[in-house]
Design a protein around this motif. Sequence first.
Motif, PDB file in Angstrom:
ATOM      1  N   LEU A 101       0.760  -1.237  -0.002  1.00 46.94           N
ATOM      2  CA  LEU A 101      -0.005   0.013   0.042  1.00 46.94           C
ATOM      3  C   LEU A 101       0.785   1.362  -0.080  1.00 46.94           C
ATOM      4  N   ALA A 102       1.718   1.362   0.827  1.00 40.72           N
ATOM      5  CA  ALA A 102       2.546   2.483   0.894  1.00 40.72           C
ATOM      6  C   ALA A 102       3.431   3.116  -0.630  1.00 40.72           C
ATOM      7  N   PRO A 103       4.015   1.951  -0.958  1.00 40.87           N
ATOM      8  CA  PRO A 103       4.696   2.219  -2.529  1.00 40.87           C
ATOM      9  C   PRO A 103       3.308   2.805  -3.429  1.00 40.87           C
ATOM     10  N   LEU A 104       2.124   1.828  -3.467  1.00 44.53           N
ATOM     11  CA  LEU A 104       1.271   2.320  -4.364  1.00 44.53           C
ATOM     12  C   LEU A 104       0.778   3.822  -4.030  1.00 44.53           C
ATOM     13  N   ARG A 105       0.555   4.058  -2.892  1.00 40.82           N
ATOM     14  CA  ARG A 105       0.114   5.620  -2.586  1.00 40.82           C
ATOM     15  C   ARG A 105       1.380   6.655  -3.357  1.00 40.82           C
ATOM     16  N   ALA A 106       2.474   6.038  -3.109  1.00 39.65           N
ATOM     17  CA  ALA A 106       3.525   7.072  -3.716  1.00 39.65           C
ATOM     18  C   ALA A 106       3.624   6.820  -5.149  1.00 39.65           C
ATOM     19  N   GLY A 107       2.712   6.224  -5.756  1.00 39.79           N
ATOM     20  CA  GLY A 107       2.948   6.038  -7.290  1.00 39.79           C
ATOM     21  C   GLY A 107       3.950   5.009  -7.619  1.00 39.79           C
ATOM     22  N   ARG A 108       4.473   4.325  -6.893  1.00 39.81           N
ATOM     23  CA  ARG A 108       5.732   3.223  -7.071  1.00 39.81           C
ATOM     24  C   ARG A 108       4.980   1.942  -7.091  1.00 39.81           C
ATOM     25  N   PRO A 109       5.650   0.995  -7.569  1.00 38.46           N
ATOM     26  CA  PRO A 109       5.265  -0.486  -7.527  1.00 38.46           C
ATOM     27  C   PRO A 109       5.455  -1.209  -6.341  1.00 38.46           C
ATOM     28  N   GLY A 110       4.216  -1.870  -5.884  1.00 34.85           N
ATOM     29  CA  GLY A 110       4.692  -2.457  -4.497  1.00 34.85           C
ATOM     30  C   GLY A 110       5.205  -3.914  -4.795  1.00 34.85           C
ATOM     31  N   ARG A 111       5.551  -4.696  -3.923  1.00 37.05           N
ATOM     32  CA  ARG A 111       5.937  -5.995  -3.962  1.00 37.05           C
ATOM     33  C   ARG A 111       5.768  -6.893  -2.807  1.00 37.05           C
ATOM     34  N   TYR A 112       5.482  -8.147  -2.819  1.00 38.11           N
ATOM     35  CA  TYR A 112       5.255  -9.049  -1.737  1.00 38.11           C
ATOM     36  C   TYR A 112       5.961 -10.180  -2.025  1.00 38.11           C
ATOM     37  N   ARG A 113       6.262 -10.994  -0.903  1.00 39.36           N
ATOM     38  CA  ARG A 113       6.701 -12.344  -1.000  1.00 39.36           C
ATOM     39  C   ARG A 113       5.397 -13.278  -0.380  1.00 39.36           C
ATOM     40  N   ARG A 114       4.974 -14.368  -0.983  1.00 35.45           N
ATOM     41  CA  ARG A 114       3.889 -15.041  -0.820  1.00 35.45           C
ATOM     42  C   ARG A 114       4.004 -16.037   0.219  1.00 35.45           C
ATOM     43  N   TYR A 115       3.171 -16.220   1.132  1.00 37.07           N
ATOM     44  CA  TYR A 115       3.433 -17.215   2.054  1.00 37.07           C
ATOM     45  C   TYR A 115       3.203 -18.736   1.402  1.00 37.07           C
ATOM     46  N   ASP A 116       4.143 -19.679   1.861  1.00 35.97           N
ATOM     47  CA  ASP A 116       4.107 -21.055   1.572  1.00 35.97           C
ATOM     48  C   ASP A 116       3.342 -21.633   2.694  1.00 35.97           C
ATOM     49  N   TRP A 117       1.937 -21.999   2.554  1.00 35.24           N
ATOM     50  CA  TRP A 117       1.188 -22.680   3.772  1.00 35.24           C
ATOM     51  C   TRP A 117       1.733 -24.049   3.802  1.00 35.24           C
ATOM     52  N   GLN A 118       2.241 -24.783   2.928  1.00 35.03           N
ATOM     53  CA  GLN A 118       2.916 -26.071   3.088  1.00 35.03           C
ATOM     54  C   GLN A 118       4.231 -25.796   4.152  1.00 35.03           C
ATOM     55  N   ALA A 119       4.893 -25.068   3.632  1.00 30.36           N
ATOM     56  CA  ALA A 119       6.382 -25.053   4.229  1.00 30.36           C
ATOM     57  C   ALA A 119       6.167 -24.225   5.423  1.00 30.36           C
ATOM     58  N   GLY A 120       5.321 -23.365   5.767  1.00 28.37           N
ATOM     59  CA  GLY A 120       5.231 -22.702   6.915  1.00 28.37           C
ATOM     60  C   GLY A 120       6.079 -21.397   6.944  1.00 28.37           C
ATOM     61  N   ARG A 121       6.507 -20.782   5.613  1.00 23.09           N
ATOM     62  CA  ARG A 121       7.196 -19.814   5.478  1.00 23.09           C
ATOM     63  C   ARG A 121       6.966 -18.910   4.360  1.00 23.09           C
ATOM     64  N   PHE A 122       7.405 -17.774   4.385  1.00 21.86           N
ATOM     65  CA  PHE A 122       7.408 -16.890   3.191  1.00 21.86           C
ATOM     66  C   PHE A 122       8.374 -17.381   2.036  1.00 21.86           C
ATOM     67  N   GLY A 123       7.966 -17.353   0.953  1.00 29.62           N
ATOM     68  CA  GLY A 123       9.138 -17.714  -0.461  1.00 29.62           C
ATOM     69  C   GLY A 123       9.977 -16.582  -0.520  1.00 29.62           C
ATOM     70  N   THR A 124      10.884 -16.718  -1.370  1.00 28.97           N
ATOM     71  CA  THR A 124      12.023 -16.001  -1.564  1.00 28.97           C
ATOM     72  C   THR A 124      11.856 -15.040  -2.522  1.00 28.97           C
ATOM     73  N   GLN A 125      10.742 -15.451  -3.554  1.00 24.82           N
ATOM     74  CA  GLN A 125      10.503 -14.606  -4.861  1.00 24.82           C
ATOM     75  C   GLN A 125       9.527 -13.618  -4.487  1.00 24.82           C
ATOM     76  N   TRP A 126       9.785 -12.265  -5.082  1.00 25.98           N
ATOM     77  CA  TRP A 126       8.849 -11.231  -5.011  1.00 25.98           C
ATOM     78  C   TRP A 126       7.926 -11.180  -5.986  1.00 25.98           C
ATOM     79  N   THR A 127       6.760 -10.997  -5.503  1.00 24.64           N
ATOM     80  CA  THR A 127       5.680 -10.541  -6.609  1.00 24.64           C
ATOM     81  C   THR A 127       5.361  -9.064  -6.840  1.00 24.64           C
ATOM     82  N   VAL A 128       5.490  -8.421  -7.848  1.00 23.77           N
ATOM     83  CA  VAL A 128       5.274  -6.964  -8.153  1.00 23.77           C
ATOM     84  C   VAL A 128       3.912  -6.725  -8.406  1.00 23.77           C
ATOM     85  N   VAL A 129       3.443  -5.581  -7.482  1.00 22.01           N
ATOM     86  CA  VAL A 129       2.083  -5.016  -7.949  1.00 22.01           C
ATOM     87  C   VAL A 129       2.295  -3.450  -8.576  1.00 22.01           C
ATOM     88  N   PRO A 130       2.048  -3.497  -9.737  1.00 25.35           N
ATOM     89  CA  PRO A 130       2.480  -2.173 -10.550  1.00 25.35           C
ATOM     90  C   PRO A 130       1.318  -1.250  -9.969  1.00 25.35           C
TER      91      PRO A 130
END
Length: 230
Positions: A101-130
């Motif tokens: 949300l903060a990057p999108l407010r500023a007009g910049r891409p956001g990004r997040y790492r998806r939680y792996d529910w099987q492994a019980g941790r966040f993945g290493t790859q980032w998903t970009v939200v333009p």
Amino acid sequence: MTVESFRALAVTVSAGPPRLGATRLDTVGPEPTGPDRTPPGSTRLVAIDGPSGAGKTVFAERLAAAFRAEGVDPPVVHTDDLLDGWADQVTFWPRLEEWVLAPLRAGRPGRYRRYDWQAGRFGTQWTVVPPAPVVLLEGVTAARAAIRPELTLSVFLTAPPRLCLDRAVARDGAAIRAYLEEWQRGERRHFAADATADHVDLVVDGAPGVPHDPSTQFVTLRRRRVQTWT
């Protein structure tokens, strides 16, 4: 109870005000530059909330398809991807704020790492939200009070609790039924404290008995302000 079309809703949202960051323009810093940047306050954020199993994900998919038919390709952010496990049902919000949300407010891409529910941790790859003209935020607590002033549209899907649980078990497996039951209890506590359904623009029937084409239409139980944009 009204049958409405996803395409008409997409057109209405596209004509509505971009509110994400619009009330914070004095705090987002200088206007960004570059091909993947947009002016601050340019994004229409749509929140799709409601209990697990009510049909939020399907609603988001069909609304996104309607936007694409209108020439807009909205990113869809699922809050489940940002939770750090079952206990993070409500408390994940600072992570969403920081990463998306903060990057999108500023007009910049956001990004997040998806939680792996099987492994019980966040993945290493980032998903970009333009920083697109429209962004869909789907998941439990997506329309919470903290973000209400910045939403162009808020939707709450509802369905009978037993049906929601049956759908969730069918989707996620009987082995985690106890977790899903506790999840339902947490949802009810949050929705009661937040009064989410009382403040959204649309309350949508997630198990309608009214004849309609579910691929292109949905059934509204209550509408608040969508066409007035006050």
